[in-house]
Design an enzyme around this catalytic site. Structure first.
Site, PDB file in Angstrom:
ATOM      1  N   THR A 281       0.756  -1.271   0.213  1.00 57.42           N
ATOM      2  CA  THR A 281      -0.015  -0.020   0.076  1.00 57.42           C
ATOM      3  C   THR A 281       0.758   1.297  -0.126  1.00 57.42           C
ATOM      4  O   THR A 281       1.949   1.099   0.581  1.00 57.42           O
ATOM      5  CB  THR A 281      -0.938   0.146   1.333  1.00 57.42           C
ATOM      6  OG1 THR A 281      -1.589   1.286   1.509  1.00 57.42           O
ATOM      7  CG2 THR A 281      -0.266  -0.141   2.578  1.00 57.42           C
TER       8      THR A 281
ATOM      9  N   TYR B 113      -1.486   0.181  10.070  1.00 58.37           N
ATOM     10  CA  TYR B 113      -2.047  -0.529   8.821  1.00 58.37           C
ATOM     11  C   TYR B 113      -0.842  -0.379   7.847  1.00 58.37           C
ATOM     12  O   TYR B 113      -0.266  -1.404   7.415  1.00 58.37           O
ATOM     13  CB  TYR B 113      -3.038  -0.058   8.046  1.00 58.37           C
ATOM     14  CG  TYR B 113      -3.319  -0.421   6.403  1.00 58.37           C
ATOM     15  CD1 TYR B 113      -3.534  -1.810   6.340  1.00 58.37           C
ATOM     16  CD2 TYR B 113      -3.364   0.563   5.574  1.00 58.37           C
ATOM     17  CE1 TYR B 113      -3.722  -2.288   4.991  1.00 58.37           C
ATOM     18  CE2 TYR B 113      -3.559   0.011   4.209  1.00 58.37           C
ATOM     19  CZ  TYR B 113      -3.665  -1.165   4.202  1.00 58.37           C
ATOM     20  OH  TYR B 113      -3.787  -1.759   2.674  1.00 58.37           O
TER      21      TYR B 113
END
Ligand code: UDP
Length: 328
Positions: A118, A142
Site C-alpha cells: 500500500t 496498517y
C-alpha cells in the site's frame, strides 16, 4: 491443465476481481480465505479452500493439493482508522499471518509471490509524488504492518530465492463492469461506496473527514485506480515472475490526485443525483495527499490503466451498487 495460483483473500473485493482476471488469463485461481471479511458468493472463478493464514497445517494441505505456480496475497485487514485503535490486530493477522503464508510457500517450493502492499507505507510526505524509491515512513499501523511484510519478502527472497512482486496500491475503486463481483465491505469505510449509499438513501449523509488540510479545497487528496486495471497489473506481475525477471516493487496509481470534494462533484455528475454530506473532523491516521509516481509499472510491465478515471470508477461502482448486492 491450467496452472494454479493461490489467491488469499479471493473472497474479498480486490481478490475476487483478481480471480476473474486470472481465470480470463488461463490460470486456475484457488481462493484461500477465512471469510472474516470476504463473501463466499464472490468466489466464482475457481475452487474455494476455507482457511486461516495463521493455520500452517491448513496452508500446507492446500499447497500440496494444488502445487501452485504462485501466490497472490490479498488477505489482510485494511482499515487505517481501525489500525490506529487496535494495532495488535494488524500486527498479528497481517504480519504473522503473512509470515506463516510465506514460510508455507517456501516449504512447498512455490517459486513466485505477488503481494498487495500500500501507499500507506510511504506516510505523509507533503507535496511529493511518491515513487518506488521514496522513503517509507508509515504514520499508521496498517501501513507499518504492510511495510514489515515487504521486509519479510525481501529477506526470504535473499535467503531462499522466493521471487516476489510487491504492488503498492493507491486508492482502489470501481468494480467489474459486468457487475459479477464488486466492492462490499461490512462495515464499509471507503469513500466511494459510502457516497453511493448516501446518494441512494441507504445511509445518512457522507461525512467529509477534515476540511482544514493544506490542499486547495481543504480536503484530502488521493490517487484513485480502477480495480480492474489494478488486477490486470497483478497478472502482468505474475507473468513477469514466470519469465524469471526477478523481484520488483511497483506502485499502482495514476499520478493524478483528486480531493474528497472533487470525488463528490464527479459522483453528482455520474449519478445525476445530489450527494448529501456534512463536514466533520479529521480521521486519525489520514495523510494529506497520496499521489503515485506510476511510470515504472507502465514502462516495465506494459501496464495501461485506461479505466482509471473517476467517471468510469464511480460509474462501475454505481452499476454494482444497483444490483442490490448491498441489500443482502
Ligand atoms: N473519507 C471521507 N469520508 C468517509 C470516508 C473517507 O472523507 O466517510 C476520505 C478519507 O479521509 C480519505 C479519502 O476519503 O481522504 C479516501 O478514504 P478511504 O477510506 O476510501 O481510503 P484510504 O485513503 O483510507 O485508503
Amino acid at each position: 491443465m491450467s496452472k494454479s495460483v493461490i489467491v488469499t483473500g479471493g473472497a474479498g473485493y480486490i481478490g475476487s476481481h483478481a480471480c476473474k482476471a486470472l481465470r480470463a488469463a488461463g490460470y486456475e485461481p484457488v481462493t484461500f480465505d477465512n471469510l472474516s471479511t470476504g463473501w463466499e458468493d464472490a468466489v466464482k472463478f475457481g475452487p474455494f479452500e476455507k482457511g486461516d493464514l495463521l493455520d500452517r497445517a491448513r496452508l500446507d494441505e492446500v499447497f500440496a493439493k494444488y502445487q501452485p505456480v504462485a501466490v497472490m496475497h490479498f488477505a489482510a485487514f485494511s482499515q487505517v482508522g481501525e489500525s490506529m485503535k487496535d494495532p495488535g490486530k494488524y500486527w498479528h493477522n497481517n504480519v504473522i499471518g503473512s509470515l506463516t503464508l510465506i514460510e508455507a510457500a517456501v516449504a512447498a517450493g512455490c517459486p513466485n509471490f505477488v503481494f498487495s502492499s500500500t501507499c500507506a507505507t510511504y506516510g505523509d510526505q507533503d507535496n511529493v509524488v511518491l515513487d518506488e524509491a521514496s522513503v517509507q515512513l508509515p504514520i499508521n499501523s496498517y501501513g507499518a504492518s504492510k511495510r514489515a511484510i515487504e521486509d519479510i519478502l525481501e529477506n526470504f527472497g535473499a535467503a531462499y530465492g522466493l521471487n516476489h512482486v510487491i504492488f503498492r496500491y493507491f486508492n482502489v475503486a470501481g468494480g467489474d463492469p459486468e457487475a459479477e463481483v464488486g466492492e462490499f465491505h461490512q462495515p464499509e469505510t471507503h469513500l466511494i461506496p459510502l457516497m453511493l449509499d448516501a446518494i441512494s438513501g441507504k445511509r445518512d449523509a457522507l461525512t467529509i473527514f477534515g476540511t482544514d488540510y493544506d490542499t486547495p479545497d481543504g480536503t484530502c487528496i488521493r490517487d484513485y485506480v480502477h480495480v480492474c486495471d489494478l488486477v490486470d497489473a497483478h497478472v502482468l506481475g505474475l507473468k513477469w515472475l514466470e519469465e524469471g525477471r526477478g523481484s520488483r516493487v511497483f506502485n499502482l496509481g495514476t499520478g493524478k490526485g483528486f480531493s474528497v470534494r472533487e470525488v463528490i462533484d464527479h459522483s453528482r455528475a455520474v449519478t445525476n443525483k445530489d450527494v448529501p454530506y456534512v463536514e466533520g473532523d479529521r480521521r486519525p491516521g489520514d495523510c494529506t495527499k497520496l499521489v503515485s509516481g506510476s511510470e515504472r509499472a507502465i514502462h516495465e510491465l506494459g501496464w495501461t490503466p485506461d479505466r482509471s478515471n473517476l467517471a468510469q470508477m464511480i460509474g462501475d461502482a454505481w452499476k454494482w451498487h444497483q444490483t442490490g448486492h448491498y441489500d443482502k
